[in-house]
Design an enzyme around this catalytic site. Structure first.
Site, PDB file in Angstrom:
ATOM      1  N   CYS A  65     -11.538  -4.693   1.390  1.00  0.00           N
ATOM      2  CA  CYS A  65     -11.583  -5.734   0.363  1.00  0.00           C
ATOM      3  C   CYS A  65     -12.837  -5.521  -0.474  1.00  0.00           C
ATOM      4  CB  CYS A  65     -11.693  -7.111   1.003  1.00  0.00           C
ATOM      5  SG  CYS A  65     -10.480  -7.401   2.268  1.00  0.00           S
ATOM      6  N   LYS A  99     -10.193  -3.248  10.691  1.00  0.00           N
ATOM      7  CA  LYS A  99      -9.165  -2.488   9.954  1.00  0.00           C
ATOM      8  C   LYS A  99      -9.870  -1.683   8.877  1.00  0.00           C
ATOM      9  CE  LYS A  99      -4.844  -1.867   8.225  1.00  0.00           C
ATOM     10  NZ  LYS A  99      -3.879  -2.846   7.757  1.00  0.00           N
ATOM     11  N   GLY A 179       2.822   5.050   8.117  1.00  0.00           N
ATOM     12  CA  GLY A 179       4.039   5.847   8.019  1.00  0.00           C
ATOM     13  C   GLY A 179       4.867   5.932   9.285  1.00  0.00           C
ATOM     14  N   THR A 201       5.182  -0.443   6.269  1.00  0.00           N
ATOM     15  CA  THR A 201       6.121  -0.177   5.173  1.00  0.00           C
ATOM     16  C   THR A 201       7.577  -0.060   5.632  1.00  0.00           C
ATOM     17  OG1 THR A 201       4.376   0.880   3.907  1.00  0.00           O
ATOM     18  CG2 THR A 201       6.621   1.479   3.309  1.00  0.00           C
TER      19      THR A 201
HETATM   20  C1  LIG Z   1       2.958  -4.407   0.541  1.00  0.00           C
HETATM   21  C2  LIG Z   1       1.819  -4.140   1.490  1.00  0.00           C
HETATM   22  C3  LIG Z   1       0.897  -5.146   1.756  1.00  0.00           C
HETATM   23  C4  LIG Z   1      -0.181  -4.932   2.632  1.00  0.00           C
HETATM   24  N1  LIG Z   1      -1.074  -5.937   2.884  1.00  0.00           N
HETATM   25  C5  LIG Z   1      -2.087  -5.738   3.778  1.00  0.00           C
HETATM   26  C6  LIG Z   1      -2.990  -6.800   4.105  1.00  0.00           C
HETATM   27  O1  LIG Z   1      -2.867  -7.922   3.627  1.00  0.00           O
HETATM   28  N2  LIG Z   1      -3.987  -6.543   5.004  1.00  0.00           N
HETATM   29  C7  LIG Z   1      -4.144  -5.308   5.591  1.00  0.00           C
HETATM   30  O2  LIG Z   1      -5.055  -5.121   6.405  1.00  0.00           O
HETATM   31  N3  LIG Z   1      -3.295  -4.286   5.294  1.00  0.00           N
HETATM   32  C8  LIG Z   1      -2.284  -4.484   4.409  1.00  0.00           C
HETATM   33  N4  LIG Z   1      -1.409  -3.439   4.117  1.00  0.00           N
HETATM   34  C9  LIG Z   1      -1.614  -2.113   4.743  1.00  0.00           C
HETATM   35  C10 LIG Z   1      -0.744  -1.939   5.977  1.00  0.00           C
HETATM   36  O3  LIG Z   1      -1.038  -2.915   6.955  1.00  0.00           O
HETATM   37  C11 LIG Z   1      -0.934  -0.539   6.596  1.00  0.00           C
HETATM   38  O4  LIG Z   1      -2.275  -0.380   7.007  1.00  0.00           O
HETATM   39  C12 LIG Z   1      -0.598   0.601   5.630  1.00  0.00           C
HETATM   40  O5  LIG Z   1       0.422   0.224   4.737  1.00  0.00           O
HETATM   41  C13 LIG Z   1      -0.172   1.871   6.372  1.00  0.00           C
HETATM   42  O6  LIG Z   1       0.908   1.608   7.263  1.00  0.00           O
HETATM   43  P1  LIG Z   1       2.469   1.751   6.859  1.00  0.00           P
HETATM   44  O7  LIG Z   1       2.651   3.103   6.246  1.00  0.00           O
HETATM   45  O8  LIG Z   1       3.214   1.557   8.149  1.00  0.00           O
HETATM   46  O9  LIG Z   1       2.741   0.651   5.878  1.00  0.00           O
HETATM   47  C14 LIG Z   1      -0.312  -3.658   3.256  1.00  0.00           C
HETATM   48  C15 LIG Z   1       0.632  -2.647   2.989  1.00  0.00           C
HETATM   49  C16 LIG Z   1       1.692  -2.876   2.123  1.00  0.00           C
HETATM   50  C17 LIG Z   1       2.672  -1.771   1.866  1.00  0.00           C
END
Ligand SMILES: Cc1cc2nc3c(=O)[nH]c(=O)nc-3n(C[C@H](O)[C@H](O)[C@H](O)COP(=O)(O)O)c2cc1C
Length: 252
Positions: A65, A99, A179, A201
């Site tokens: 952030c 995170k 991913g 995702t």
């Molecule tokens: C639409 C969207 C919103 C997200 N919002 C947050 C959030 O509010 N806080 C956070 O720590 N990560 C957020 N992320 C990141 C995910 O938690 C994750 O770390 C990142 O997308 C990689 O994992 P993935 O490929 O499984 O999505 C967001 C990701 C997406 C796609």
């Protein structure tokens, strides 16, 4: 996926009052994610969670952030800011997972700072900074300009981040994310050193993706005649003859 949805949320008080009770009613363990624009924001959010019910087993501190007190650079891009935020969030009285962002030169340094600040685990990784430009309108495809890249494309980035932090900081628990869409993707993060895995995702295409990943992992592990997937955790680091990777551009 490339997103710029920003960080939405009703605020901790509203979440405790309206969102948490139905979650608790399911019997699930809950990990709550908090964020802030100042160290004080984080402290307030954490303090508000001090009296949350015991089903809230951990607090994930999202450090990706903008820090408005530091020329809008992200907390997760600075070791000192990361440590400061972790120290400030101790008031929640439960384990904290930091995170972290993969958009840094030395992720190990940031993870180390999170641990010094009191993090019990690090969650790796948040989205990778990306951008898309609409060639017809000659402007940004997303309203905010840049966005966060996630999904299958970032899986190798997550595997590498988990691997490198696990190698450098044994004993620090890692939650792997990035991913994961199939059981084997989760297994890869476990092998790299994650003790738990999140699915983000993939849930947009299939809200049941986490259950599907778990089932896939179970089936895969069964085929390998594995007693427990915990034997996978960090196993790549224990491989006999694992060559020291020479960290050159060529090996990257
Ligand atoms: C639409 C969207 C919103 C997200 N919002 C947050 C959030 O509010 N806080 C956070 O720590 N990560 C957020 N992320 C990141 C995910 O938690 C994750 O770390 C990142 O997308 C990689 O994992 P993935 O490929 O499984 O999505 C967001 C990701 C997406 C796609």
């Amino acid at each position: 996926m490339l997103n710029s949805v920003g960080l939405q949320g009703p605020g901790v008080e509203a979440w405790l009052e309206h969102d948490l009770p139905p979650l608790v009613a399911t019997g699930a363990r809950v990990v709550v994610s908090i964020w802030g624009r100042t160290v004080e924001d984080y402290r307030r959010a954490a303090d508000l969670l001090a009296d949350a019910p015991p089903m809230v087993v951990a607090v994930e501190v999202n450090l990706s952030c903008p820090n408005v007190e530091d020329r809008r650079s992200m907390f997760a891009h600075s070791a000192s800011a990361t440590e400061e935020v972790l120290v400030a969030t101790a008031g929640c009285g439960r384990p904290r997972w930091a995170k972290l962002s993969p958009n840094v030169t030395d992720l190990v340094e940031i993870a180390e700072a999170a641990r010094r600040g009191g993090a019990e685990a690090v969650t790796l990784v948040n989205t990778v900074m990306g951008m898309a430009i609409d060639v017809q309108t000659r402007t940004y495809s997303l309203g905010a300009g840049g966005g966060g890249l996630s999904g299958t494309a970032v899986h190798p980035v997550a595997v590498r981040a988990v691997h490198d932090v696990a190698a450098a900081l044994p004993g620090l628990a890692i939650v792997g994310v990035g991913g994961v869409a199939r059981g084997e993707d989760a297994a890869e993060l476990l092998l790299a050193g994650a003790a738990a895995v999140q699915v983000g995702t993939a849930t947009f295409a299939d809200p049941r993706a986490p259950a599907r990943v778990l089932e896939g992992l179970r089936t895969w592990a069964g085929r390998q005649r594995m007693a427990s997937v915990s034997e996978l955790v960090g196993a790549v680091h224990r491989q006999v003859g694992d060559p020291e990777l020479e960290d050159t551009e060529a090996t990257r």
